[in-house]
Design a protein around this motif. Structure first.
Motif, short mmCIF file in Angstrom:
data_model
loop_
_atom_site.label_atom_id
_atom_site.label_comp_id
_atom_site.label_asym_id
_atom_site.label_seq_id
_atom_site.Cartn_x
_atom_site.Cartn_y
_atom_site.Cartn_z
N ASP A 34 0.84 -1.09 -0.05
CA ASP A 34 0.12 0.05 -0.01
C ASP A 34 0.74 1.14 0.04
OD1 ASP A 34 -2.40 -1.46 0.01
OD2 ASP A 34 -2.67 -1.33 2.25
N LEU A 35 1.89 1.35 0.95
CA LEU A 35 2.83 2.65 1.05
C LEU A 35 3.44 2.57 -0.42
CD1 LEU A 35 4.02 2.30 4.71
CD2 LEU A 35 2.62 4.03 3.72
N LEU A 36 4.00 1.59 -0.99
CA LEU A 36 4.75 1.67 -2.25
C LEU A 36 3.65 2.40 -3.38
CD1 LEU A 36 6.66 -1.63 -2.11
CD2 LEU A 36 7.76 0.54 -2.25
N ALA A 37 2.29 1.76 -3.34
CA ALA A 37 1.54 2.14 -4.30
C ALA A 37 1.39 3.86 -3.92
CB ALA A 37 0.38 1.47 -4.41
N GLU A 38 1.29 4.26 -2.83
CA GLU A 38 0.85 5.45 -2.49
C GLU A 38 1.93 6.54 -2.60
OE1 GLU A 38 -0.72 5.46 1.36
OE2 GLU A 38 -2.10 3.93 0.98
N GLY A 103 -1.95 -6.35 -19.04
CA GLY A 103 -2.64 -5.15 -18.95
C GLY A 103 -3.38 -4.88 -17.76
N ARG A 104 -4.26 -5.69 -17.23
CA ARG A 104 -4.98 -5.53 -16.08
C ARG A 104 -4.11 -5.17 -14.93
NH1 ARG A 104 -7.88 -10.24 -17.87
NH2 ARG A 104 -6.74 -11.42 -16.39
N PRO A 109 -5.38 0.51 -10.35
CA PRO A 109 -4.91 1.84 -9.52
C PRO A 109 -3.82 1.31 -8.56
CG PRO A 109 -7.18 1.58 -9.82
CD PRO A 109 -6.86 0.45 -10.27
N ARG A 110 -4.09 0.22 -7.87
CA ARG A 110 -2.91 -0.02 -7.03
C ARG A 110 -1.78 -0.99 -7.70
NH1 ARG A 110 -1.23 -4.22 -3.53
NH2 ARG A 110 -0.78 -3.77 -1.37
N ARG A 113 0.81 1.29 -9.91
CA ARG A 113 1.87 2.18 -9.37
C ARG A 113 2.63 1.41 -8.32
NH1 ARG A 113 -3.34 5.07 -7.95
NH2 ARG A 113 -3.30 3.96 -6.07
N LEU A 114 2.09 0.08 -7.74
CA LEU A 114 3.34 -0.42 -7.23
C LEU A 114 4.21 -1.18 -8.03
CD1 LEU A 114 3.96 -2.34 -4.65
CD2 LEU A 114 2.15 -3.96 -5.26
N PHE A 115 3.90 -1.57 -9.37
CA PHE A 115 5.24 -2.15 -10.18
C PHE A 115 5.93 -1.06 -10.44
CE2 PHE A 115 2.89 -6.15 -10.76
CZ PHE A 115 3.83 -6.82 -11.19
#
Length: 214
Positions: A34-38, A103-104, A109-110, A113-115
């Protein structure tokens, strides 16, 4: 050593725990993801991860040691929980399903950003880079039977390299995510799968043969 005891000398991701330790690992990795994505990798803080996961800070520092260690274990978990390969009966169909899965993931959304954050970590830390390579090795191995089945059906040459075919599917989609900014939409997904299948059918991904010395 009991099932819930962690050896601090073991590398991150090397333990397959059960019981309370498994619950702690799941909570910490979820918080880290979560923090990586945020906020990305640059600001990932083990203390903040511990607070969000509601576990002791010393537990996080003892087991994962560094942000890169967390990323490494997160990639292990992602590889373990990824969906299995498809079997549509044709190479084009299988590669399309592979491209749709990529692609999915990249447009989620999470996960998208995480990748980005994980790839950023891999560019600056050897531990994260090795974990990212291992993650993709696992995913390529999972989907390689699609290519070997196509070889058996006579769709593509017998010396086709499965890794090269599958890499050709995902590479243009990652390029859109990380470089061009073009949308990773259904048209891009279909184009990536079709191009890789056509190239495989034409023998583009055959392994080079070693010439005998004269």
């Amino acid at each position: 050593m009991s099932q819930d005891t962690i050896d601090p000398d073991l590398a991150p991701g090397s333990v397959r725990p059960g019981g309370r330790t498994a619950r702690v690992r799941a909570a910490v990795l979820r918080a880290a993801g979560d923090l990586l994505a945020e906020t990305g990798y640059a600001t990932l803080d083990l203390g903040e991860v511990a607070a969000r996961a509601e576990v002791g800070k010393t537990t996080v520092y003892r087991r994962w040691r560094t942000p890169a260690g967390l990323v490494a274990d997160l990639l292990v978990e992602m590889a373990e929980t990824s969906l299995p390969h498809s079997d549509t009966g044709s190479l084009r169909g299988d590669l399309l399903e592979n491209a749709r899965l990529v692609g999915r993931t990249l447009t989620d959304p999470r996960q998208g950003r995480l990748f980005r954050a994980v790839i950023a970590a891999a560019t600056s830390d050897d531990t994260a880079a090795a974990a990212l390579r291992a993650f993709y090795d696992t995913r390529l191995a999972e989907w390689s039977p699609c290519v070997t089945a196509a070889i058996a059906r006579g769709e593509i040459p017998p010396d086709t390299d499965p890794r090269a075919v599958l890499s050709a599917v995902s590479a243009p989609l990652y390029y859109r995510l990380l470089a061009s900014g073009d949308p990773v939409d259904e048209a891009a997904v279909a184009a990536a799968a079709t191009a890789a299948a056509l190239a495989a059918e034409q023998g583009v991904f055959t392994r080079p043969t070693t010439q005998s010395a004269r």
